[in-house]
Design an enzyme around this catalytic site. Sequence first.
Site, PDB file in Angstrom:
ATOM      1  N   ARG A 108      81.128  49.989  36.432  1.00 49.05           N
ATOM      2  CA  ARG A 108      81.166  51.367  35.856  1.00 49.05           C
ATOM      3  C   ARG A 108      82.723  51.852  35.949  1.00 49.05           C
ATOM      4  O   ARG A 108      83.331  52.348  35.433  1.00 49.05           O
ATOM      5  CB  ARG A 108      80.153  52.235  35.746  1.00 49.05           C
ATOM      6  N   GLY A 135      70.025  46.883  40.956  1.00 52.24           N
ATOM      7  CA  GLY A 135      69.267  48.077  41.549  1.00 52.24           C
ATOM      8  C   GLY A 135      67.830  47.883  40.696  1.00 52.24           C
ATOM      9  O   GLY A 135      66.773  48.251  41.162  1.00 52.24           O
ATOM     10  N   ASP A 165      74.537  57.150  34.066  1.00 53.98           N
ATOM     11  CA  ASP A 165      75.528  56.159  34.428  1.00 53.98           C
ATOM     12  C   ASP A 165      76.925  56.171  33.583  1.00 53.98           C
ATOM     13  O   ASP A 165      77.829  55.748  33.814  1.00 53.98           O
ATOM     14  CB  ASP A 165      74.762  54.853  33.645  1.00 53.98           C
ATOM     15  N   SER A 200      64.293  59.605  38.804  1.00 54.70           N
ATOM     16  CA  SER A 200      64.744  58.283  38.637  1.00 54.70           C
ATOM     17  C   SER A 200      63.779  57.413  37.982  1.00 54.70           C
ATOM     18  O   SER A 200      62.547  57.142  38.166  1.00 54.70           O
ATOM     19  CB  SER A 200      64.882  57.755  40.010  1.00 54.70           C
TER      20      SER A 200
HETATM   21  C1  S3P Z   1      67.973  52.523  35.276  1.00 52.85           C
HETATM   22  C2  S3P Z   1      67.756  53.691  35.802  1.00 52.85           C
HETATM   23  C3  S3P Z   1      68.876  54.465  36.195  1.00 52.85           C
HETATM   24  C4  S3P Z   1      70.298  53.894  35.930  1.00 52.85           C
HETATM   25  C5  S3P Z   1      70.315  52.393  36.033  1.00 52.85           C
HETATM   26  C6  S3P Z   1      69.366  51.843  35.189  1.00 52.85           C
HETATM   27  C7  S3P Z   1      66.834  51.866  34.787  1.00 52.85           C
HETATM   28  O1  S3P Z   1      68.804  54.680  37.731  1.00 52.85           O
HETATM   29  O2  S3P Z   1      71.337  54.563  36.906  1.00 52.85           O
HETATM   30  O3  S3P Z   1      71.673  51.940  35.896  1.00 52.85           O
HETATM   31  O4  S3P Z   1      67.104  50.688  34.037  1.00 52.85           O
HETATM   32  O5  S3P Z   1      65.777  52.191  34.937  1.00 52.85           O
HETATM   33  P1  S3P Z   1      67.890  55.819  38.201  1.00 52.85           P
HETATM   34  O6  S3P Z   1      66.783  55.728  37.443  1.00 52.85           O
HETATM   35  O7  S3P Z   1      67.511  55.349  39.800  1.00 52.85           O
HETATM   36  O8  S3P Z   1      68.657  57.032  38.294  1.00 52.85           O
END
Ligand code: S3P
Length: 424
Positions: free
Chosen positions: A385, A93, A311, A164
């Site tokens: 995870r 993501g 996380d 986020s």
């Molecule tokens: C991350 C932000 C988090 C986290 C993901 C990594 C990042 O997601 O859950 O594993 O590297 O910016 P969100 O910011 O959408 O919560």
Amino acid sequence: MDKVVKKITKGLTGTIIIPPDKSISHRSIMFSSLAKGRSLINNFSNGADCLSTMKLFQDLGVEITQINEHSLEIFSTGHLSVPNTPLNCGNSGTTMRLCSGILAGQGFNSTLYGDESLSKRPMKRVILPLEQMGAKINSNEYKAPLEITGCPLHGIDYKSPIASAQVKSCILLAGLNAEGITTITEPYKSRNHTEIMLQYMGVPIEENDCTVKIQKSELEPKVINIAGDISSAAYFIVAALIIPNSDLIIKNVGLNPTRTGIIDIVKRMGGFIEILDERISSGEKIGDIRVKYSDLQGCNIKGDDIPRLIDELPVIALMATQATGTTVISDAQDLRKKESDRISTVTNGLNSIGAEIEEQNDGFIINGKTNLIGGKELDVFHDHRLAMTYYVAGLLCDNEILIKEFEWVKISFPEFEKIFDSIK
Ligand code: S3P
């Protein structure tokens, strides 16, 4: 690959070095690819997610050479080239959301796609603000694949409905290449690795509590030394706290205050955790952690705690099954949008081996201390995870458990089992 995990009869003891931070590794590739000249990255994560980001920027014409297992040299003209293939984000993501911000303002078109799990995850959270900045993105009802038509962007003042770092970073990266000023405000402060690394690379950024401001800027190439990942350390922290007679030292852990929620929760639960030798590396705070088996008490976890440990919640839920009393985790509805719906998968998985967890819309109510019986097969739903949380649970279960498709740990932590074996 199925993995059978058995109860261990002695505590976890010794010293380990935790592998590189995934969030910082992604950003080191992305930002060095935008900086004109030669960058050097030390202690880069070789988890599959970060390798997806590396391959994606190679497809965008950036020269990336692996010097040794964890070091990369990046040479960039400061400009990305038209890709001649759709860009594969794999399970990541972070790759898809941050790259959509980088690609929206380029002078070429591109397509981002991902695996089965990533293709189900929401992209509206980045598409809507990018469209306000002038971006043109076609999607499958706000899910991947994302077809991006590169076009000029302009700054916006965006109030994000969610805390986020992926959304914030996407907008900041679009703002790096947009006319005017881009501002983002979030309800709680999420991880700020983007802000720290961009500042380290010479970009002026204003950070004020939950608001960040950026404008069109050039990046300077740098040597980036990446800290160990506190999200990976979390499995060892929890294992040492819940397995009798454990006493562990975990070295080189990133201690950025936007990521250390788990340390606060361990203290809130009455666990023994100590920080040793705090220092700064490439703008980020790092240090060593000592953690010992402890009697834990249930506690409440909510509000601004959540982005600081998002996380770690699956393994924190496991820890709460070993704490006396009730732990209530709330305001964590975004956990349903991760690699799996972690509120439902964690509740069902841990309850099947003896935990007492009540699923809530935005979290969990966990009653402890429960005896974990085990004796079950557990699915990980393409979620690294979950695989690691179940492994730690298996070390405590009376009867062995079988974790299906355990290979998903490679997404963030290929060395996971080897490091556990070294302290058993
Ligand atoms: C991350 C932000 C988090 C986290 C993901 C990594 C990042 O997601 O859950 O594993 O590297 O910016 P969100 O910011 O959408 O919560």
